[in-house]
Design an enzyme around this catalytic site. Sequence first.
Site, PDB file in Angstrom:
ATOM      1  N   CYS A 142       0.826  -1.210   0.000  1.00 37.02           N
ATOM      2  CA  CYS A 142       0.000   0.000   0.000  1.00 37.02           C
ATOM      3  C   CYS A 142       0.868   1.271   0.000  1.00 37.02           C
ATOM      4  O   CYS A 142       1.573   1.532  -0.954  1.00 37.02           O
ATOM      5  CB  CYS A 142      -0.989  -0.024   1.153  1.00 37.02           C
ATOM      6  N   HIS A 235      -4.304  -4.707   0.028  1.00 33.28           N
ATOM      7  CA  HIS A 235      -4.022  -5.353   1.315  1.00 33.28           C
ATOM      8  C   HIS A 235      -4.482  -6.806   1.321  1.00 33.28           C
ATOM      9  O   HIS A 235      -5.460  -7.163   1.989  1.00 33.28           O
ATOM     10  CB  HIS A 235      -4.712  -4.601   2.449  1.00 33.28           C
ATOM     11  N   GLU A 237      -3.184  -9.011   2.929  1.00 32.17           N
ATOM     12  CA  GLU A 237      -2.955  -9.514   4.282  1.00 32.17           C
ATOM     13  C   GLU A 237      -4.119  -9.249   5.228  1.00 32.17           C
ATOM     14  O   GLU A 237      -4.167  -9.797   6.341  1.00 32.17           O
ATOM     15  CB  GLU A 237      -1.672  -8.907   4.870  1.00 32.17           C
TER      16      GLU A 237
END
Length: 302
Positions: A142, A235, A237
Site C-alpha cells: 500500500c 491489502h 494480508e
Amino acid sequence: MPINIPEQLPARGILKKENIFVMGESQATHQDIRPLNILILNLMPEKERTEAQLLRLLSNSPLQINVSFLRTATHESKNISKWHLEQFYTTFERIKSRRYDGMIITGAPIEHIPFEEADYWAELTEIMEWTKTNVTSVLNICWGAQACLYYHYGIGKYELPKKCFGVYKHTLTDPTVKLVRGFDEEYLAPHSRYTETLKEQILASEDLVLLSHSEEAGPFIIMSKDEKHIMLTGHLEYDADTLAAEYNRDANKGLDTQIPENYFPGDNPLEQPLNRWRSHAHLLFANWLNYYVYQETPYQWD
C-alpha cells in the site's frame, strides 16, 4: 512452515489457536537447516493486528523463518505500548550492519501528505537505500508500495476523487510469472487508500512490469524487472473484518465515510463480511518466499 518468533509476542497466542506452527528459539536452534531471516518494517498504527496478519501469511511454506520487527526511531507510535516496542522491535541503527533474505515494508495512514513531509521520510529513504545491498527481496504494501515506486522509480501518487475502499476484482497480465503462479484468472483483493498510482506511468517505465490490475481499483501487483522489489497497492494480508473495523472507526468519529464496496453482504454494515481473498494471499506470500527469497538468497552472506 515453522516461524520463529518471541515467546511473549501477542500474535503467538493468536496463531497457535489457529494451529499455525510457531516455535521458540530453543527449538529452532536444534533444526539443522539455514532459516530465512525476514525483516518487517511495521508502519501501521495497529501494530499487533498487522503482526498477526503478516506472520499468518509467512507461515504457509515448508521453510523456517526468523522474523524481526523494525520500527522508525524518528516517529513515536501512539497506538502501541512503549513496552511492546522495546520488547519486540528494533531500530535501523542496531541492524544496519546485518543482511536479510527478505523484507516487508507495510502501509501507513499518511497518504494525505507528500512523502517528504512524513516525519520519518529521511529515515525511510536511508532504509530503502540500504536494502539495495543488504536485502535479497523487498515486498512493499500500500503506502509502502507507493513510497517504493516514488523513491526507486520516480513514480508519484495522486489523490483520488473518493477513497478506494472495498474488495475488487483483479486480472493478471501474465499468469506465467512466478509470483502469481497458481492464481485464478480473476480474483479478489481488498483496498483502502485515498491515492493511486497511474497505470500509464508503470507501463511506461523501463524498470517495472505490471502483473495485475483492477478496472475499479487500478494497478495492484507491480514488480521491478530485476525482481528486487514487489509492490502491492492493496491489502491481501487483511483479515475479513479489517475493512469493517476501519469503516466503524470512521463512522463513530462522525466522518462522512462510505460503505466499503463489494464487501458487506447486501451492502449492510450489520452483516458479517467474508474473507474471499485468503487463498490468494497465502499463495502470493508463499510464491514470494520460495521464488524471490529462498531461491535467490545466498546460503551464506559474504
